[in-house]
Enzyme design. Structure first.
Site, PDB file in Angstrom:
ATOM      1  N   GLY A 167      22.581  -2.939 -14.202  1.00 45.58           N
ATOM      2  CA  GLY A 167      23.851  -3.644 -14.098  1.00 45.58           C
ATOM      3  C   GLY A 167      23.663  -5.094 -14.504  1.00 45.58           C
ATOM      4  N   ILE A 169      22.409  -7.650 -12.848  1.00 44.06           N
ATOM      5  CA  ILE A 169      21.099  -8.197 -12.488  1.00 44.06           C
ATOM      6  C   ILE A 169      19.995  -7.563 -13.327  1.00 44.06           C
ATOM      7  CG2 ILE A 169      19.408  -8.447 -10.633  1.00 44.06           C
ATOM      8  CD1 ILE A 169      21.812  -8.417  -8.672  1.00 44.06           C
ATOM      9  N   ARG A 189      22.885   4.980 -14.309  1.00 49.24           N
ATOM     10  CA  ARG A 189      23.857   6.079 -14.304  1.00 49.24           C
ATOM     11  C   ARG A 189      24.465   6.259 -15.683  1.00 49.24           C
ATOM     12  NH1 ARG A 189      27.781   4.423  -9.480  1.00 49.24           N
ATOM     13  NH2 ARG A 189      27.382   2.449 -10.503  1.00 49.24           N
ATOM     14  N   ARG A 251      17.736  -3.289  -2.029  1.00 46.27           N
ATOM     15  CA  ARG A 251      17.851  -3.027  -0.604  1.00 46.27           C
ATOM     16  C   ARG A 251      16.631  -2.233  -0.137  1.00 46.27           C
ATOM     17  NH1 ARG A 251      21.002  -6.455  -0.808  1.00 46.27           N
ATOM     18  NH2 ARG A 251      23.119  -6.600   0.066  1.00 46.27           N
ATOM     19  N   GLU A 280      14.912  -5.731   8.446  1.00 43.60           N
ATOM     20  CA  GLU A 280      14.549  -7.100   8.095  1.00 43.60           C
ATOM     21  C   GLU A 280      14.715  -7.996   9.318  1.00 43.60           C
ATOM     22  OE1 GLU A 280      15.828  -7.006   3.362  1.00 43.60           O
ATOM     23  OE2 GLU A 280      17.096  -8.065   4.809  1.00 43.60           O
ATOM     24  N   HIS A 299      14.055 -11.758   1.834  1.00 43.25           N
ATOM     25  CA  HIS A 299      15.375 -11.488   1.243  1.00 43.25           C
ATOM     26  C   HIS A 299      16.008 -12.776   0.717  1.00 43.25           C
ATOM     27  CE1 HIS A 299      18.954  -8.462   1.430  1.00 43.25           C
ATOM     28  NE2 HIS A 299      19.007  -9.224   0.345  1.00 43.25           N
ATOM     29  N   ILE A 300      15.309 -13.393  -0.240  1.00 46.28           N
ATOM     30  CA  ILE A 300      15.733 -14.695  -0.756  1.00 46.28           C
ATOM     31  C   ILE A 300      16.221 -14.623  -2.202  1.00 46.28           C
ATOM     32  CG2 ILE A 300      14.341 -16.080   0.816  1.00 46.28           C
ATOM     33  CD1 ILE A 300      12.192 -16.235  -1.397  1.00 46.28           C
ATOM     34  N   GLY A 301      16.596 -13.412  -2.637  1.00 43.00           N
ATOM     35  CA  GLY A 301      17.039 -13.254  -4.028  1.00 43.00           C
ATOM     36  C   GLY A 301      18.175 -14.183  -4.416  1.00 43.00           C
TER      37      GLY A 301
END
Length: 335
Positions: A167, A169, A189, A251, A280, A299-301
């Site tokens: 997608g 990202i 997909r 995730r 987390e 989780h610092i994206g």
């Protein structure tokens, strides 16, 4: 003479939005409040719970860091709710079918997060390949007396990167990887347009197994759904090269973590780099936290000043579009 202590005419005209709170560990960032107040009358959960008169005024909810929690009780208490604007692209914390049954729309912010999340994907890949976390500890440890010449990493340049999920990202990751002369495979997909593939030099793998077998680095960039839950398990890990690295920036529940631990212990794959886990944070005694070939970040994206500000702007644009019956830039449709 008008009562100057009351709200101004402009404030009265602003639509009311429900937020979890302001500041602290989970409230809306204080630096974003001024911008939000230009468009909305902000009502915190604390204020909302104290006054039933506010319930009918609220037509939108701004969800930041998964708060406030959207459950049936809250939905039933908001008779005029039209839209829930989620800050962030992932919406697995929202029950879309339940929300939809109340006639409420859900929006997210996929465009604001793509660059920052792609950056963290590349950072994790490079850090794992060159063993940066181990190297930092080695260089700063009081026990270090010399640097061994056989302390080696691997090169990212010209290696094969398999991207699962192409997608916004995933495509940004591919653009960055192209600059490293990487061979890029992707599974999605739907296949991208030919000109989009050519722009980044990416080859489509209809079968995910083909991608897993060929890739030196496998990066996960999918939404968490019932189909992608435990997408990477024991079977998939065993298909990967013993020299391969798995990188997860979407995730935690996309990966079977028990199978991942086993694969690392048995050297089925070489290393892993995770910006996300489940839960987390991980329990402090979790085996993944004890392995040298594992990098985990909190989780610092999207954790940059720029990304968070853009997420708030995009969420506000979505909410206002719904309230004003305009085309919605980023509506989430329940599948």
């Amino acid at each position: 003479m008008a009562d100057s202590s009351g709200p101004s005419i402009m404030e009265k005209e602003l639509p009311s939005v429900l937020i979890s709170g302001i500041g602290g560990t989970s409230g809306v960032l204080e630096s974003h409040v001024e911008f939000l107040k230009k468009h909305f009358n902000l009502i915190t959960m604390k204020e909302f719970q104290k006054s039933k008169e506010l319930h009918e005024k609220i037509k939108s909810v701004f969800v930041f860091e998964r708060l406030p929690v959207i459950d049936q009780e809250l939905l039933e208490s908001l008779p005029n709710l039209k839209v829930i604007g989620n800050s962030g692209v992932g919406v697995n914390h929202l029950n879309l079918k339940l929300i939809g049954s109340f006639g409420v729309k859900v929006t997210n912010t996929p465009h604001a997060v793509s660059d920052s999340t792609a950056d963290i994907g590349m950072a994790l890949m490079l850090a794992s390949a060159r063993r940066l976390v181990e190297g930092c500890y080695l260089a700063t440890s009081p026990d270090t007396t010399h640097f061994a010449v056989n302390w080696l990493g691997v090169e990212v340049s010209r290696a094969t990167l398999g991207i699962i999920g192409m997608g916004n990202i995933g495509y940004k990751v591919a653009k960055r990887a192209k600059a490293f002369d990487m061979k890029i495979l992707y599974h999605n997909r739907n296949q991208r347009k030919e000109e989009e593939e050519q722009e980044v030099g990416a080859t489509y793998c209809k079968n995910i197994d083909d991608l897993l077998r060929q890739s030196d680095f496998v990066m996960l960039v999918v939404n968490l759904t019932s189909e992608t839950h435990n997408l990477i398990g024991k079977r998939e890990l065993e298909l990967m090269k013993p020299t391969a690295t798995l990188i997860n920036i979407c995730r935690g529940a996309v990966v079977d973590q028990d199978a991942l631990v086993e694969a690392l212990q048995n050297k089925i794959i070489k290393a892993v780099a995770l910006d996300v886990t489940y839960p987390e944070p991980l329990p402090r005694d979790h085996l993944l936290l004890q392995m040298k070939n594992v990098i985990i970040t909190p989780h610092i994206g999207t954790a940059t000043d720029q990304a968070l500000h853009m997420m708030t702007e995009e969420a506000v644009e979505n909410i206002l579009a719904v309230l004003n019956d305009l085309p919605i830039p980023s509506e989430v449709i329940s599948k």
